[in-house]
Design a protein around this motif. Structure first.
Motif, PDB file in Angstrom:
ATOM      1  N   THR A  97      82.239  15.044 -97.443  1.00 29.14           N
ATOM      2  CA  THR A  97      80.861  15.158 -96.946  1.00 29.14           C
ATOM      3  C   THR A  97      79.975  14.084 -97.558  1.00 29.14           C
ATOM      4  O   THR A  97      79.141  13.488 -96.868  1.00 29.14           O
ATOM      5  N   ARG A 100      80.701  10.814 -95.836  1.00 31.56           N
ATOM      6  CA  ARG A 100      80.089  10.747 -94.502  1.00 31.56           C
ATOM      7  C   ARG A 100      78.594  10.484 -94.603  1.00 31.56           C
ATOM      8  O   ARG A 100      78.044   9.669 -93.861  1.00 31.56           O
ATOM      9  N   GLY A 101      77.940  11.190 -95.511  1.00 29.79           N
ATOM     10  CA  GLY A 101      76.509  10.977 -95.679  1.00 29.79           C
ATOM     11  C   GLY A 101      76.193   9.568 -96.152  1.00 29.79           C
ATOM     12  O   GLY A 101      75.233   8.942 -95.669  1.00 29.79           O
ATOM     13  N   LEU A 267      72.581  15.034 -95.214  1.00 29.53           N
ATOM     14  CA  LEU A 267      73.965  15.443 -95.444  1.00 29.53           C
ATOM     15  C   LEU A 267      74.312  15.360 -96.926  1.00 29.53           C
ATOM     16  O   LEU A 267      74.955  16.268 -97.482  1.00 29.53           O
ATOM     17  N   GLU A 271      75.149  18.623 -99.161  1.00 28.71           N
ATOM     18  CA  GLU A 271      76.446  18.648 -99.841  1.00 28.71           C
ATOM     19  C   GLU A 271      76.272  18.935-101.319  1.00 28.71           C
ATOM     20  O   GLU A 271      77.006  19.716-101.917  1.00 28.71           O
TER      21      GLU A 271
END
Length: 357
Positions: A97, A100-101, A267, A271
Motif C-alpha cells: 500500500t 502504491r501511494g 493512501l 496505510e
C-alpha cells in the motif's frame, strides 16, 4: 556529456541526497522523541541537514543546465528512492500500500510539474512580497497549531509536513525573486527577502524533523515532496502569470495529476493509520497493565489501585518488580485477561500502547 544529460544526473543525485537526509531524519526522530524539532546534540541530525543542503544545491545547479519542466519532475523521485534505500540501509521495508501511494504521489506530482509552463524571469513587488510572506507564515503557524491538537501521530505528522512544504515552497519563490533582482552593486537591497528565506527555511527544517516522530518515513516525506512544488507552482500561476501548457487540455490534465498525487497522499496516510492501529510504537515508553478477574473501569485510577493491591502480596515477583509504578507522562492501558483469580494481578512491562503519543 551534454547539458541535458548533466542536468538529469544532477537531479537524480539531488533526489538521492534528499531521500538519504529524510531517512536519517526519521531515524533521529525515532531515537530522540523528547526533542522532536531540533535534536542539536545528535550527529545524525546534522548529517541530515547537510544532505538536504547538498540536495538543494544540486537541484539549483541542475536548473542552470536543464529546463524546469525536466528538473522539477525528476525531483519528485525523492519518495521513490527513499523507500528502497530505507529497506537496504535501515531494514525498514514498506508494504504494498505504501508503494502504491508513493508511486501515485510521485507520478501525479511529476505530471503536474511537467504541465506547469513558464520559466521566465519573474519577480515580486515590495507589497506583494510582504503579503506573500505574511500569508505564508500565517498558514505555517495555523498548520502547526492545528497539529498540536491532533492526537493521532500520523495525522499530526501530515499537518506538520504540510507546514514544512508550504515553508519550503514559499522560500523557493523568494529565492527566485532574489536571484532575478540581485545586483552586486547593492547586495543589501535584498536583505528583507533573504531574511524571509532564512526564517521559512529554518521553520521548514524544524517542522519536517518533527513530522517524522512516530509516523514512519513515507507519509511525511511524500507530503513535503508534493506540497513544496505545488505551493510554488500555485504562486507562479497566481502572481507570476504562469499557466499550464496545452491550454484547456493541459489544465484538465493538471487537475487529474493533482488528484492522483492527492490520492497517493491519502493512501499513504490511511496505510500508516492502519499500521498504527495494531503495531506498538517503539518511541512511546508506555506501560500496559493487565488485570485478571475482569475488566476494571476507571482507567488510570483503577490501574493504580490494582497495582497497590498486588504490591501488598509478598512473593509476587511481578508486583515487587513494578511496585514503583509508571513515571510521569506514561500511559496505562487496562484490559481484561483470560483466567480467573481471587485478587487483581498486575503485570507491567515496557510495551507501547497503540495510539499513544
Amino acid at each position: 556529456m551534454s547539458s541535458l544529460a548533466l542536468s538529469v544526473l544532477l537531479s537524480l543525485v539531488s533526489a538521492v541526497a534528499y531521500a538519504a537526509g529524510a531517512i536519517l531524519q526519521e531515524q533521529v526522530a525515532t531515537t530522540t522523541p523528547s526533542r522532536p524539532y531540533a535534536p542539536l546534540h545528535h550527529t545524525g541530525w546534522w548529517i541530515a541537514v547537510a544532505l538536504n543542503g547538498v540536495g538543494a544545491v544540486l537541484h539549483v545547479i541542475a536548473l542552470a543546465y536543464g529546463p524546469l519542466s525536466l528538473v522539477q519532475p525528476l525531483g519528485a523521485l525523492t519518495i521513490v528512492f527513499a523507500l528502497p534505500m530505507a529497506a537496504v540501509f535501515v531494514r525498514r521495508r514498506a508494504g504494498a500500500t505504501a508503494w502504491r501511494g508513493a508511486v501515485m504521489a510521485t507520478a501525479g506530482l511529476a505530471g503536474l510539474l511537467a504541465l506547469t509552463g513558464g520559466n521566465g524571469s519573474h519577480t515580486l513587488g515590495t507589497g506583494q512580497r510582504g503579503v506573500l510572506a505574511g500569508a505564508a507564515l500565517g498558514v505555517v503557524a495555523l498548520l502547526f497549531l492545528t497539529a498540536q491538537g491532533v492526537h493521532r501521530p500520523v495525522l499530526r505528522s501530515v499537518l506538520l509536513a504540510a507546514g514544512a512544504g508550504v515553508a519550503f515552497g514559499i522560500a523557493s519563490v523568494f529565492t527566485k525573486t532574489v536571484a532575478v533582482d540581485w545586483s552586486w552593486g547593492v547586495p543589501f537591497a535584498q536583505w528583507p527577502a533573504m531574511s524571509v528565506i532564512a526564517v521559512l527555511a529554518v521553520a521548514g527544517l524544524l517542522l519536517s524533523q518533527a513530522s517524522y516522530r512516530g509516523s514512519g518515513l513515507a507519509a511525511p516525506l511524500a507530503t513535503v515532496t508534493v506540497v513544496n512544488p505545488v505551493v510554488a507552482a500555485a504562486v507562479g500561476i497566481t502572481l507570476f502569470g504562469e499557466d499550464f501548457r496545452y491550454g484547456v487540455t493541459g489544465t484538465v490534465l493538471a487537475l487529474a495529476c493533482g488528484a492522483l498525487a492527492a490520492g497517493g497522499l491519502v493512501l499513504l496516510t490511511v496505510e500508516r493509520l492502519g499500521s498504527d492501529g495494531g503495531t506498538p510504537r517503539a518511541d512511546a515508553p508506555d506501560v500496559r497493565s493487565e488485570v485478571r478477574g475482569g475488566t476494571t473501569p476507571g482507567g488510570l485510577v483503577a490501574a493504580q489501585r490494582a497495582r497497590g493491591r498486588a504490591a501488598e502480596r509478598p512473593g509476587r515477583e511481578a508486583s515487587d518488580r513494578h511496585a514503583a509504578g509508571p513515571e510521569v507522562g506514561e500511559r496505562i492501558d487496562v484490559r481484561s485477561v483470560a483466567g480467573t483469580g481471587p485478587d487483581l494481578e498486575v503485570e507491567m512491562g515496557p510495551r507501547a500502547v497503540p495510539g499513544g503519543s
